[in-house]
Design a protein around this motif. Structure first.
Motif, PDB file in Angstrom:
ATOM      1  N   ALA A  29      37.789  24.977  56.216  1.00  0.00           N
ATOM      2  CA  ALA A  29      38.718  23.865  56.024  1.00  0.00           C
ATOM      3  C   ALA A  29      40.164  24.333  55.897  1.00  0.00           C
ATOM      4  N   ILE A  30      40.375  25.617  55.533  1.00  0.00           N
ATOM      5  CA  ILE A  30      41.750  26.076  55.288  1.00  0.00           C
ATOM      6  C   ILE A  30      42.607  26.013  56.559  1.00  0.00           C
ATOM      7  N   GLY A  31      42.041  26.448  57.667  1.00  0.00           N
ATOM      8  CA  GLY A  31      42.837  26.425  58.891  1.00  0.00           C
ATOM      9  C   GLY A  31      42.193  27.290  59.957  1.00  0.00           C
ATOM     10  N   ASN A  32      42.777  27.284  61.110  1.00  0.00           N
ATOM     11  CA  ASN A  32      42.216  28.033  62.220  1.00  0.00           C
ATOM     12  C   ASN A  32      42.892  29.392  62.328  1.00  0.00           C
ATOM     13  N   PRO A  33      42.136  30.477  62.148  1.00  0.00           N
ATOM     14  CA  PRO A  33      42.743  31.809  62.160  1.00  0.00           C
ATOM     15  C   PRO A  33      43.341  32.171  63.522  1.00  0.00           C
ATOM     16  N   ILE A  34      42.860  31.553  64.575  1.00  0.00           N
ATOM     17  CA  ILE A  34      43.357  31.885  65.913  1.00  0.00           C
ATOM     18  C   ILE A  34      44.875  31.706  65.980  1.00  0.00           C
ATOM     19  N   ALA A  53      35.296  36.165  71.351  1.00  0.00           N
ATOM     20  CA  ALA A  53      35.013  37.470  70.758  1.00  0.00           C
ATOM     21  C   ALA A  53      34.804  37.354  69.249  1.00  0.00           C
ATOM     22  N   LEU A  54      35.572  36.469  68.629  1.00  0.00           N
ATOM     23  CA  LEU A  54      35.441  36.300  67.186  1.00  0.00           C
ATOM     24  C   LEU A  54      34.314  35.332  66.823  1.00  0.00           C
ATOM     25  N   GLY A  55      33.708  34.728  67.822  1.00  0.00           N
ATOM     26  CA  GLY A  55      32.611  33.792  67.556  1.00  0.00           C
ATOM     27  C   GLY A  55      33.092  32.447  67.064  1.00  0.00           C
ATOM     28  N   LEU A  56      34.327  32.110  67.328  1.00  0.00           N
ATOM     29  CA  LEU A  56      34.877  30.865  66.806  1.00  0.00           C
ATOM     30  C   LEU A  56      34.626  29.667  67.717  1.00  0.00           C
ATOM     31  N   HIS A  57      34.007  29.916  68.890  1.00  0.00           N
ATOM     32  CA  HIS A  57      33.759  28.798  69.804  1.00  0.00           C
ATOM     33  C   HIS A  57      32.543  27.993  69.377  1.00  0.00           C
ATOM     34  N   LEU A  58      31.685  28.582  68.564  1.00  0.00           N
ATOM     35  CA  LEU A  58      30.463  27.888  68.142  1.00  0.00           C
ATOM     36  C   LEU A  58      30.806  26.809  67.108  1.00  0.00           C
ATOM     37  N   MET A  60      30.480  24.819  63.522  1.00  0.00           N
ATOM     38  CA  MET A  60      30.476  25.465  62.221  1.00  0.00           C
ATOM     39  C   MET A  60      29.080  25.854  61.765  1.00  0.00           C
ATOM     40  N   TRP A  61      28.112  24.915  61.904  1.00  0.00           N
ATOM     41  CA  TRP A  61      26.778  25.219  61.386  1.00  0.00           C
ATOM     42  C   TRP A  61      26.167  26.402  62.100  1.00  0.00           C
ATOM     43  N   GLU A  62      26.497  26.537  63.400  1.00  0.00           N
ATOM     44  CA  GLU A  62      25.948  27.653  64.154  1.00  0.00           C
ATOM     45  C   GLU A  62      26.602  28.967  63.714  1.00  0.00           C
ATOM     46  N   GLN A  63      27.905  28.883  63.460  1.00  0.00           N
ATOM     47  CA  GLN A  63      28.598  30.065  62.945  1.00  0.00           C
ATOM     48  C   GLN A  63      27.967  30.517  61.631  1.00  0.00           C
ATOM     49  N   TYR A  64      27.633  29.535  60.805  1.00  0.00           N
ATOM     50  CA  TYR A  64      27.048  29.848  59.510  1.00  0.00           C
ATOM     51  C   TYR A  64      25.689  30.527  59.674  1.00  0.00           C
ATOM     52  N   LEU A  65      24.889  30.001  60.613  1.00  0.00           N
ATOM     53  CA  LEU A  65      23.573  30.607  60.833  1.00  0.00           C
ATOM     54  C   LEU A  65      23.705  32.049  61.305  1.00  0.00           C
ATOM     55  N   VAL A  66      24.651  32.277  62.227  1.00  0.00           N
ATOM     56  CA  VAL A  66      24.875  33.645  62.704  1.00  0.00           C
ATOM     57  C   VAL A  66      25.261  34.549  61.528  1.00  0.00           C
ATOM     58  N   LEU A 284      44.236  34.377  56.995  1.00  0.00           N
ATOM     59  CA  LEU A 284      43.003  33.621  57.260  1.00  0.00           C
ATOM     60  C   LEU A 284      41.909  34.528  57.817  1.00  0.00           C
ATOM     61  N   ASP A 285      41.799  35.702  57.187  1.00  0.00           N
ATOM     62  CA  ASP A 285      40.788  36.666  57.621  1.00  0.00           C
ATOM     63  C   ASP A 285      39.447  36.264  57.010  1.00  0.00           C
ATOM     64  N   ARG A 286      38.762  35.314  57.662  1.00  0.00           N
ATOM     65  CA  ARG A 286      37.566  34.685  57.079  1.00  0.00           C
ATOM     66  C   ARG A 286      36.504  35.655  56.593  1.00  0.00           C
ATOM     67  N   PRO A 287      36.056  36.616  57.402  1.00  0.00           N
ATOM     68  CA  PRO A 287      34.962  37.485  56.930  1.00  0.00           C
ATOM     69  C   PRO A 287      35.313  38.224  55.643  1.00  0.00           C
ATOM     70  N   VAL A 288      36.567  38.638  55.523  1.00  0.00           N
ATOM     71  CA  VAL A 288      36.936  39.380  54.315  1.00  0.00           C
ATOM     72  C   VAL A 288      36.916  38.457  53.094  1.00  0.00           C
ATOM     73  N   ILE A 289      37.441  37.233  53.284  1.00  0.00           N
ATOM     74  CA  ILE A 289      37.443  36.289  52.154  1.00  0.00           C
ATOM     75  C   ILE A 289      36.014  36.014  51.695  1.00  0.00           C
ATOM     76  N   VAL A 290      35.145  35.727  52.669  1.00  0.00           N
ATOM     77  CA  VAL A 290      33.755  35.406  52.328  1.00  0.00           C
ATOM     78  C   VAL A 290      33.086  36.610  51.658  1.00  0.00           C
ATOM     79  N   ALA A 291      33.273  37.766  52.223  1.00  0.00           N
ATOM     80  CA  ALA A 291      32.636  38.963  51.669  1.00  0.00           C
ATOM     81  C   ALA A 291      33.153  39.233  50.262  1.00  0.00           C
ATOM     82  N   TYR A 292      34.468  39.080  50.079  1.00  0.00           N
ATOM     83  CA  TYR A 292      35.071  39.322  48.771  1.00  0.00           C
ATOM     84  C   TYR A 292      34.461  38.389  47.727  1.00  0.00           C
TER      85      TYR A 292
END
Lengths: 325, 331
Positions: A29-34, A53-58, A60-66, A284-292
């Protein structure tokens, strides 16, 4: 004990799962990192390639499953900004933050408990009142301001201690730590004190309240009626009772010290996790935020577990197998 | 009255303990005198707030501020404790003078094992290695009737029932074989069967070891079966004093009479209990003269002057100018 641990572990998995879901939606919801990652001059084809390459075309729910699929194998994704695994990035920064947090905790315990005990033992004395007034300052002064003042006084005017960075580090158990060098200590002291100030005030107040409450208890009078010295009554009888709430709160606070060392790390340019998360949010580096956030939650879970175990050691009336949760 | 076993262990003479509070001077104990001899039991009786517990704490030197012993003497084997230093008092506490408290749930430290709490009481007063101290602790537990004392030493207080905890507290009081034990309502929080056992044990110990015992209680029936002598306290003063049987059978002071009358008895089944009218006065605003005057059926103008403690019959003392002498004489 084993049953208790297994039950706790299962709860932890559920908490982590729910947490990851909430964080994922939140970050989405924060924004689009692209928009931030790709230069505005890039053409449409380049743009699409990057998105894919970043998997952002999928959706949201599919991104979450991946993400989930990879997460169970221990892969929390690659940082958009650094193209290295997010987990690795955080773990790399972790020793610095842990060191800072533990030093801050140590200071607040070693200073806070004796001061709190004295303030509770002699609440009417000048020292007792001064300690309480000081603890109000510790509570109410903003961390960033105190940090700047510390730098002003000790680094700029007096020139006793360095104001930024981590100093010389040595490798210990495969981690880079600075507490084994004098230079490391001199760098650690100011930020650790800055971070400790609020906790110290908390410890003082908790200890003082416990002291005053326990001194009125019949068991204290009975201990005195046995002819025990004041020292033994305070340091054996009363102190063990005071430690129960102090350990509980400090355990919880240790988590928050680690997670929210952000301000101190920013001011003292301390290369820890807190600085990383701020940078990651900006980009908006999503993977780092989530991992953190997942790592922070895991940390809280582990700390809570340790606190519960400690609790049962301190208070014989609490036994782990009887604990409901 | 006069004990065959020799000199009095404890003489309290004109004890005054006052509390300097914001609301004013509170005379919790105001001129209390009594004597306890070796192996004898004194019952200290009164309502809540009559000053009986403060009297106990004054003797052992544990009155908390703002309270302070301001007058009188506490002669323990001839030594005045009212003048004694804190370190001297600490030497005596738990050693020569022990105390047992009301609520056994509260008096033992919940986070320390029984053995810790017993061994420290011994080691505070004499050099003793842990093994010897443990043996003494075990003997003391056995003495108060705790089964399998060896295992129980390793337990925490919450693993005991209320009655067992009070036995542990008594065992701790007995550890150093004190000359005086002050028991502050030790059976109030216990059920009657346990209470009877504890009373029996206390009496037995007194007789066997020769310990003097001060038993503070509001329960007349406890005192009736236990004590040798009785002091009835009202508003910080002793109002009646004497041998327990005679005081309870033929009370001289109207207050003692009122107290006895408000205890249910089988002989007066079906009749309403005679209450003492009114309430105990606030210790901050005691009436002039006899404190019991506003509630007393016999009060008159003469009671506005503080009545002195007087020997009204042989061995019978009361602080009253209109005592119930006629019945005592008839007896």
């Amino acid at each position: 004990m084993t049953v208790f641990l297994i039950r706790r572990l299962m709860q932890a998995v559920v908490v982590l799962f729910v947490m990851s879901l909430i964080v994922f939606i939140g970050v989405y919801a924060i924004g689009n990192p692209i928009d931030i990652l790709i230069s505005p001059e890039a053409d449409q084809i380049e743009r699409e390639r990057a998105i894919e390459a970043l998997g952002l075309h999928l959706p949201m729910w599919e991104q979450y499953l991946v993400f989930l699929q990879r997460a169970v194998t221990g892969d929390l994704g690659r940082s958009f900004a650094f193209s290295t695994p997010a987990l690795e990035l955080i773990v790399e920064r972790m020793p610095a933050t842990l060191e800072l947090a533990i030093a801050a905790m140590g200071i607040s315990i070693l200073v806070g408990i004796p001061l709190g005990m004295w303030a509770g033992f002699r609440p009417e004395s000048l020292a007792g009142r001064a300690i309480m007034a000081g603890s109000i300052l510790g509570f109410s002064l903003p961390t960033f301001w105190v940090g700047l003042m510390l730098i002003m006084v000790f680094a700029v005017h007096l020139g006793w201690l360095p104001s930024t960075g981590r100093g010389e580090t040595v490798e210990f158990l495969g981690l880079q730590v600075s507490i084994f060098t004098l230079d490391g200590w001199s760098h650690l002291l100011l930020p650790a004190f800055n971070l400790a100030l609020f906790k110290m005030a908390l410890v003082i107040r908790l200890t003082r309240a416990g002291m005053r409450e326990n001194l009125l208890m019949d068991y204290v009078k009975f201990a005195r009626a046995k002819g025990l010295s004041t020292g033994r009554v305070i340091f054996v009888h009363v102190m063990k009772n005071i430690m129960i709430p102090v350990v509980t709160i400090l355990g919880l606070e240790l988590g928050s010290v680690i997670a929210f060392a952000v301000v101190t790390e920013t001011i003292f340019a301390w290369p820890g996790m807190g600085k990383l998360i701020i940078d990651s949010i900006n980009q908006l580096d999503r993977p780092v935020i989530v991992a953190y956030l997942l790592i922070t939650v895991s940390m809280f879970i582990i700390i809570n577990l340790v606190v519960d175990i400690l609790y049962s050691v301190l208070d014989p009336r609490v036994r782990l197998k009887e604990m409901k949760s | 009255m006069t004990a065959a076993n020799g000199a009095p262990t404890l003489v309290v003479d004109g004890l005054q303990t006052h509390f300097h509070t914001r609301a004013g001077l509170l005379k919790a104990v105001d001129g209390v005198s009594f004597t306890v001899e070796k192996g004898r039991i004194l019952g200290l009786v009164g309502e809540s707030g009559s000053g009986k517990s403060v009297t106990g704490f004054s003797i052992i030197g544990l009155v908390d501020p703002p309270g302070r012993v301001v007058g009188g003497r506490i002669l323990f084997n001839g030594e005045d404790l009212a003048q004694a230093s804190e370190s001297r008092l600490r030497d005596l506490r738990g050693n020569r003078i022990a105390m047992i408290f009301q609520d056994p749930m509260m008096t033992l430290n919940p986070v320390l094992r029984i053995d810790t709490q017993m061994v420290e009481a011994l080691q505070a007063h004499q050099k003793m290695d842990r093994a010897t101290a443990l043996a003494r602790a075990r003997d003391a537990l056995g003495q108060v009737g705790i089964p399998s004392p060896d295992e129980r030493l390793k337990s925490y207080p919450h693993q005991f029932s209320g009655g067992m905890r009070q036995r542990v507290a008594i065992a701790i009081a007995l550890l150093n074989r004190p000359d005086v034990i002050i028991a502050d309502e030790p059976t109030t929080a216990l059920d009657v069967t346990i209470q009877a056992q504890i009373l029996f044990e206390a009496q037995k110990l007194c007789r066997e070891v020769g310990t003097a015992l001060i038993w503070i209680t509001h329960d007349l029936s406890v005192v009736a079966g236990l004590a040798d002598e009785i002091c009835v306290m009202y508003a910080g003063k002793v109002v009646e004093q004497g041998a327990v049987d005679r005081v309870l059978d033929h009370p001289l002071h109207p207050y003692t009479r009122g107290l006895i009358g408000s205890v249910p008895s089988r002989n007066r089944r079906g009749q309403p209990l005679t209450q003492i009218p009114g309430m105990a006065p606030s210790p901050l605003a005691l009436p002039a003269g006899c404190s019991f005057r506003p509630r007393c059926p016999r009060a008159d103008e003469g009671c506005k002057v503080p009545p002195p403690m007087a020997e009204l019959a042989p061995g019978r003392y009361a602080r009253c100018i209109h005592p119930h002498l006629e019945e005592a004489a008839a007896a």
